[in-house]
Design a protein around this motif. Sequence first.
Motif, PDB file in Angstrom:
ATOM      1  N   LYS A  91       0.587  -0.764  -0.002  1.00 29.54           N
ATOM      2  CA  LYS A  91       0.658  -0.386  -0.169  1.00 29.54           C
ATOM      3  C   LYS A  91       0.944   1.338  -0.320  1.00 29.54           C
ATOM      4  O   LYS A  91       0.022   2.319   0.027  1.00 29.54           O
ATOM      5  N   GLY A  92       2.115   1.329   0.090  1.00 25.66           N
ATOM      6  CA  GLY A  92       3.174   2.392   0.185  1.00 25.66           C
ATOM      7  C   GLY A  92       3.149   2.962   1.240  1.00 25.66           C
ATOM      8  O   GLY A  92       3.359   4.030   1.190  1.00 25.66           O
ATOM      9  N   ILE A  93       3.537   2.249   2.555  1.00 25.01           N
ATOM     10  CA  ILE A  93       2.891   2.378   3.928  1.00 25.01           C
ATOM     11  C   ILE A  93       4.229   1.792   4.540  1.00 25.01           C
ATOM     12  O   ILE A  93       4.751   1.135   4.320  1.00 25.01           O
ATOM     13  N   ASP A  94       4.877   3.379   5.026  1.00 27.51           N
ATOM     14  CA  ASP A  94       6.340   2.935   5.545  1.00 27.51           C
ATOM     15  C   ASP A  94       5.597   2.231   6.769  1.00 27.51           C
ATOM     16  O   ASP A  94       4.803   2.400   7.791  1.00 27.51           O
ATOM     17  N   PHE A  95       6.470   1.233   7.189  1.00 24.29           N
ATOM     18  CA  PHE A  95       5.922   0.262   8.375  1.00 24.29           C
ATOM     19  C   PHE A  95       7.213  -0.012   9.259  1.00 24.29           C
ATOM     20  O   PHE A  95       8.255  -0.334   8.456  1.00 24.29           O
ATOM     21  N   ASP A  96       7.048  -0.440  10.855  1.00 22.45           N
ATOM     22  CA  ASP A  96       7.885  -0.502  11.198  1.00 22.45           C
ATOM     23  C   ASP A  96       7.240  -1.086  13.095  1.00 22.45           C
ATOM     24  O   ASP A  96       5.962  -1.016  13.308  1.00 22.45           O
ATOM     25  N   LEU A  97       8.007  -2.287  12.931  1.00 23.48           N
ATOM     26  CA  LEU A  97       7.399  -3.680  13.725  1.00 23.48           C
ATOM     27  C   LEU A  97       8.549  -3.477  14.985  1.00 23.48           C
ATOM     28  O   LEU A  97      10.063  -4.007  15.421  1.00 23.48           O
ATOM     29  N   LYS A  98       7.833  -3.008  16.452  1.00 25.92           N
ATOM     30  CA  LYS A  98       9.135  -3.499  17.196  1.00 25.92           C
ATOM     31  C   LYS A  98       8.353  -4.391  18.751  1.00 25.92           C
ATOM     32  O   LYS A  98       7.415  -4.290  18.147  1.00 25.92           O
ATOM     33  N   LYS A  99       9.802  -4.827  19.843  1.00 22.46           N
ATOM     34  CA  LYS A  99       8.947  -5.134  20.500  1.00 22.46           C
ATOM     35  C   LYS A  99       9.275  -4.352  20.825  1.00 22.46           C
ATOM     36  O   LYS A  99      10.318  -3.821  22.266  1.00 22.46           O
ATOM     37  N   GLY A 100       7.859  -4.442  21.807  1.00 22.54           N
ATOM     38  CA  GLY A 100       8.379  -3.560  23.843  1.00 22.54           C
ATOM     39  C   GLY A 100       7.167  -3.662  24.619  1.00 22.54           C
ATOM     40  O   GLY A 100       6.256  -4.425  24.032  1.00 22.54           O
ATOM     41  N   ASP A 101       7.582  -3.274  26.046  1.00 22.15           N
ATOM     42  CA  ASP A 101       6.261  -3.893  26.914  1.00 22.15           C
ATOM     43  C   ASP A 101       5.526  -2.075  26.721  1.00 22.15           C
ATOM     44  O   ASP A 101       6.039  -0.229  26.659  1.00 22.15           O
ATOM     45  N   ALA A 102       4.414  -2.594  26.637  1.00 17.97           N
ATOM     46  CA  ALA A 102       3.676  -1.111  26.840  1.00 17.97           C
ATOM     47  C   ALA A 102       3.445  -0.275  27.968  1.00 17.97           C
ATOM     48  O   ALA A 102       2.696   0.924  28.062  1.00 17.97           O
ATOM     49  N   HIS A 103       3.767  -0.592  28.774  1.00 17.78           N
ATOM     50  CA  HIS A 103       4.233   0.207  30.138  1.00 17.78           C
ATOM     51  C   HIS A 103       4.667   1.050  29.446  1.00 17.78           C
ATOM     52  O   HIS A 103       5.919   1.952  30.803  1.00 17.78           O
ATOM     53  N   GLU A 104       6.094   1.113  28.656  1.00 14.63           N
ATOM     54  CA  GLU A 104       7.122   1.483  28.561  1.00 14.63           C
ATOM     55  C   GLU A 104       7.780   1.570  27.282  1.00 14.63           C
ATOM     56  O   GLU A 104       8.693   0.686  26.650  1.00 14.63           O
ATOM     57  N   LEU A 105       7.033   2.512  26.397  1.00 13.26           N
ATOM     58  CA  LEU A 105       7.217   1.986  24.832  1.00 13.26           C
ATOM     59  C   LEU A 105       8.572   2.572  25.084  1.00 13.26           C
ATOM     60  O   LEU A 105       8.991   3.919  24.778  1.00 13.26           O
ATOM     61  N   PRO A 106       8.956   1.516  23.900  1.00  9.36           N
ATOM     62  CA  PRO A 106       9.998   1.879  23.165  1.00  9.36           C
ATOM     63  C   PRO A 106      10.047   2.844  21.612  1.00  9.36           C
ATOM     64  O   PRO A 106      10.958   3.240  20.729  1.00  9.36           O
ATOM     65  N   VAL A 124      -3.725  -5.071  30.362  1.00 11.79           N
ATOM     66  CA  VAL A 124      -2.753  -4.761  31.178  1.00 11.79           C
ATOM     67  C   VAL A 124      -2.401  -4.547  32.623  1.00 11.79           C
ATOM     68  O   VAL A 124      -3.830  -4.332  33.388  1.00 11.79           O
ATOM     69  N   GLN A 125      -1.524  -4.438  33.512  1.00 14.85           N
ATOM     70  CA  GLN A 125      -1.671  -4.517  35.017  1.00 14.85           C
ATOM     71  C   GLN A 125      -1.619  -3.665  35.266  1.00 14.85           C
ATOM     72  O   GLN A 125      -2.577  -2.736  36.293  1.00 14.85           O
ATOM     73  N   HIS A 126      -1.146  -2.153  34.614  1.00  7.86           N
ATOM     74  CA  HIS A 126      -1.096  -0.996  34.931  1.00  7.86           C
ATOM     75  C   HIS A 126      -2.161   0.043  33.360  1.00  7.86           C
ATOM     76  O   HIS A 126      -0.986   0.786  33.081  1.00  7.86           O
ATOM     77  N   PRO A 127      -3.339   0.116  33.546  1.00  6.36           N
ATOM     78  CA  PRO A 127      -3.185   1.316  31.976  1.00  6.36           C
ATOM     79  C   PRO A 127      -3.292   2.325  31.802  1.00  6.36           C
ATOM     80  O   PRO A 127      -2.923   2.994  31.379  1.00  6.36           O
ATOM     81  N   LYS A 128      -3.130   2.960  33.471  1.00  8.11           N
ATOM     82  CA  LYS A 128      -3.226   4.327  33.906  1.00  8.11           C
ATOM     83  C   LYS A 128      -1.859   4.411  33.355  1.00  8.11           C
ATOM     84  O   LYS A 128      -1.245   5.383  32.794  1.00  8.11           O
ATOM     85  N   VAL A 129      -0.652   3.651  33.693  1.00  8.96           N
ATOM     86  CA  VAL A 129       0.610   3.207  32.713  1.00  8.96           C
ATOM     87  C   VAL A 129       0.875   3.849  31.447  1.00  8.96           C
ATOM     88  O   VAL A 129       1.596   4.559  30.798  1.00  8.96           O
TER      89      VAL A 129
END
Length: 305
Positions: A91-106, A124-129
């Motif tokens: 689709k002509g879209i630049d795409f990037d995929l990473k492994k990471g924790d939603a509580h500490e986004l990379p 997730v354990q801490h949705p507010k975080v």
Amino acid sequence: MRTKNIKRKGHSEDFFGEYRDFWWNEGFLNLLAKRLQLHTHFNLLDVGCGQCHWSRLLVDYLGSPAKVSGVDNDKKWAKGESELRHYFESKGIDFDLKKGDAHELPYEDETFDIVTCQTLLIHVQHPKVVIDEMKRVLKPGGTILCVEPNNLVQSLTQSSVSMNDPIDEVLDHVKYALIFERGKKKLGLGDNSLGDLVPGFLAQAGFDQVEVRLSDKAIAMYPPYNTEEQIATMKQWQNGNTWSNEEFSDYDYFRAMGQENLDFFEKYKRKYAHLGERMLRNIDANKYHSAGGAMMYVISGTKPI
């Protein structure tokens, strides 16, 4: 959706399969994109992206040139699937995929025009975080978009099979669902009905223009059960309880809530072991039908400039 007394699998592509391709009506997405002016957004982050079902739906509404980033800690999908890359590249879209924790986004601060998630915060354990992290990586004036359900309402969904069940039995199903959710939450594995609370969490996090909508999608089941979405839904039912995972089972959630609730669990399983077979028998006889509604919140907000 929750089905009872059928086999269990882990939280992966194994139990959603094609069913997840039928979660949304195109008309609803068109209206949502117009209201949120998604064409003014170019750089999207999909948090807890899985197979990118959600971002694949949104990408066509973004402005051009668009970039999609996905982050997930799943041991399979976070590795980077060639199918996902091929989809976006085609689709002509630049795409990037990473492994990471939603509580500490990379990602660096103020990177994205829109940060979104679909059925992530309930796990997730801490949705507010996580919400604070989503805000951190969002540009000022950018949009947060969270799609989260109340799954408890499924325990009260009627069908042609259950509509005349005794009140005490219906209350047993509600009690089962509620203890299940409370036990899962007590173990730090998320709140399956967190969607009710997300608008307030966004307001507490300092987002402006918090808006709440409900998805208009319902997959009605009625004979002869031969539409693509009905077939996908029935396959998903066969995969069992989608709210347990590889490490914990229903038993663990009830045990976490104490012996009295564990006793209820064991009694419930014995008393209602026939329900799955009853439903399948009525489907085979072309007698089962239900509107198939759910409560899926679509919650948006704007990061102050």
